[in-house]
Scaffold this motif. Sequence first.
Motif, PDB file in Angstrom:
ATOM      1  N   GLN A   1      32.336   6.212 -26.813  1.00 51.67           N
ATOM      2  CA  GLN A   1      31.739   6.971 -25.789  1.00 51.67           C
ATOM      3  C   GLN A   1      32.912   8.014 -25.194  1.00 51.67           C
ATOM      4  N   ALA A   2      33.980   8.292 -25.645  1.00 48.56           N
ATOM      5  CA  ALA A   2      34.821   9.127 -24.953  1.00 48.56           C
ATOM      6  C   ALA A   2      34.564  10.429 -24.723  1.00 48.56           C
ATOM      7  N   PHE A   3      33.712  10.925 -25.813  1.00 47.04           N
ATOM      8  CA  PHE A   3      33.088  12.493 -25.351  1.00 47.04           C
ATOM      9  C   PHE A   3      32.273  12.324 -24.156  1.00 47.04           C
ATOM     10  N   VAL A   4      31.277  11.317 -24.016  1.00 43.07           N
ATOM     11  CA  VAL A   4      30.678  11.266 -22.586  1.00 43.07           C
ATOM     12  C   VAL A   4      31.407  11.297 -21.483  1.00 43.07           C
ATOM     13  N   LEU A   5      32.413  10.293 -21.517  1.00 37.74           N
ATOM     14  CA  LEU A   5      33.447  10.252 -20.506  1.00 37.74           C
ATOM     15  C   LEU A   5      34.037  11.438 -20.046  1.00 37.74           C
ATOM     16  N   ARG A   6      34.574  12.437 -21.209  1.00 34.46           N
ATOM     17  CA  ARG A   6      35.105  13.521 -20.866  1.00 34.46           C
ATOM     18  C   ARG A   6      34.099  14.646 -20.318  1.00 34.46           C
ATOM     19  N   GLU A   7      32.824  14.568 -20.685  1.00 33.62           N
ATOM     20  CA  GLU A   7      31.729  15.427 -20.207  1.00 33.62           C
ATOM     21  C   GLU A   7      31.569  15.090 -18.734  1.00 33.62           C
ATOM     22  N   THR A   8      31.454  13.534 -18.438  1.00 33.02           N
ATOM     23  CA  THR A   8      31.251  13.312 -17.205  1.00 33.02           C
ATOM     24  C   THR A   8      32.196  13.702 -16.059  1.00 33.02           C
ATOM     25  N   ALA A   9      33.547  13.536 -16.636  1.00 37.38           N
ATOM     26  CA  ALA A   9      34.739  13.955 -15.950  1.00 37.38           C
ATOM     27  C   ALA A   9      34.666  15.609 -15.634  1.00 37.38           C
ATOM     28  N   GLY A  10      34.405  16.201 -16.724  1.00 35.33           N
ATOM     29  CA  GLY A  10      34.410  17.743 -16.524  1.00 35.33           C
ATOM     30  C   GLY A  10      33.241  18.192 -15.514  1.00 35.33           C
ATOM     31  N   ARG A  11      32.130  17.383 -15.501  1.00 35.09           N
ATOM     32  CA  ARG A  11      30.976  17.806 -14.567  1.00 35.09           C
ATOM     33  C   ARG A  11      31.491  17.573 -13.234  1.00 35.09           C
ATOM     34  N   LEU A  12      32.073  16.186 -12.966  1.00 34.92           N
ATOM     35  CA  LEU A  12      32.304  15.862 -11.760  1.00 34.92           C
ATOM     36  C   LEU A  12      33.258  16.812 -11.221  1.00 34.92           C
ATOM     37  N   LYS A  13      34.374  17.439 -12.001  1.00 36.87           N
ATOM     38  CA  LYS A  13      35.413  18.199 -11.690  1.00 36.87           C
ATOM     39  C   LYS A  13      34.894  19.494 -11.008  1.00 36.87           C
ATOM     40  N   ALA A  14      33.857  20.062 -12.097  1.00 32.64           N
ATOM     41  CA  ALA A  14      33.090  21.216 -11.852  1.00 32.64           C
ATOM     42  C   ALA A  14      32.306  21.093 -10.292  1.00 32.64           C
ATOM     43  N   ASN A  15      31.720  19.912 -10.237  1.00 32.35           N
ATOM     44  CA  ASN A  15      30.798  19.640  -8.998  1.00 32.35           C
ATOM     45  C   ASN A  15      31.957  19.766  -7.770  1.00 32.35           C
ATOM     46  N   ARG A  16      32.860  19.018  -7.700  1.00 31.61           N
ATOM     47  CA  ARG A  16      33.877  19.044  -6.690  1.00 31.61           C
ATOM     48  C   ARG A  16      34.202  20.511  -6.402  1.00 31.61           C
ATOM     49  N   TRP A  17      34.754  21.167  -7.683  1.00 27.76           N
ATOM     50  CA  TRP A  17      35.348  22.602  -7.243  1.00 27.76           C
ATOM     51  C   TRP A  17      34.267  23.392  -6.575  1.00 27.76           C
ATOM     52  N   LEU A  18      32.958  23.425  -6.811  1.00 24.06           N
ATOM     53  CA  LEU A  18      31.942  23.848  -6.488  1.00 24.06           C
ATOM     54  C   LEU A  18      31.649  23.736  -5.194  1.00 24.06           C
ATOM     55  N   LEU A  19      31.954  22.377  -4.670  1.00 27.41           N
ATOM     56  CA  LEU A  19      31.534  22.178  -3.353  1.00 27.41           C
ATOM     57  C   LEU A  19      33.025  22.712  -2.367  1.00 27.41           C
ATOM     58  N   GLU A  20      33.971  22.526  -3.043  1.00 31.26           N
ATOM     59  CA  GLU A  20      35.317  23.370  -2.270  1.00 31.26           C
ATOM     60  C   GLU A  20      35.047  24.911  -1.923  1.00 31.26           C
TER      61      GLU A  20
END
Length: 180
Positions: A145-164
């Motif tokens: 599930q490395a792909f799912v992990l990378r997808e989750t990390a990307g979404r989290l990073k984008a979400n944090r960028w969005l909040l900033e």
Amino acid sequence: NIPMLNNAEALRASIREALLAQQQAQYREMQLSMVADELARRFEGAIADEVYESMRDTLMQNVRGSLAQQGIPFEQFVEAQGGDQQFSMMLMVQARQMLVQGYALDALFRHEKMTLDDEDIMAACRAMNPADPTTARRQMEGNGQAFVLRETAGRLKANRWLLEHADITVSEEPAAEKAE
């Protein structure tokens, strides 16, 4: 008698600190959710029916698993939600919201040309398992599930960028008038 806390005041301060930290974490999660919801409202695209159905099936499996762990019969839960039709509609709305939000965050990640590093992956693992993120990572990668992990990390990073980068206005709600 608690080691490291010499008196009742130290205990109160420790509890106050823990509650404040918990409240701040919940507030940050609420902010992340709100900015992601706002981004999702701006989504202009189509999602294939097969994708909705797959997400609905996944959500259904999660609900059934959670209810089984709690010892709650599925039929009883569905009835408490307003019956089969109401529950199905709720599930489809939730599936759509999750899909649209995920797609919007993926688009933001690509648009801003973000990249992932090891810390981003570990941040996603901490979000999944705060107590033991290393084990969460090892299990996901070990289960293919490395792909799912990378997808989750990307979404989290984008979400944090969005909040900033969000322009957030906090308004004070008027005090509720007393009933006479």
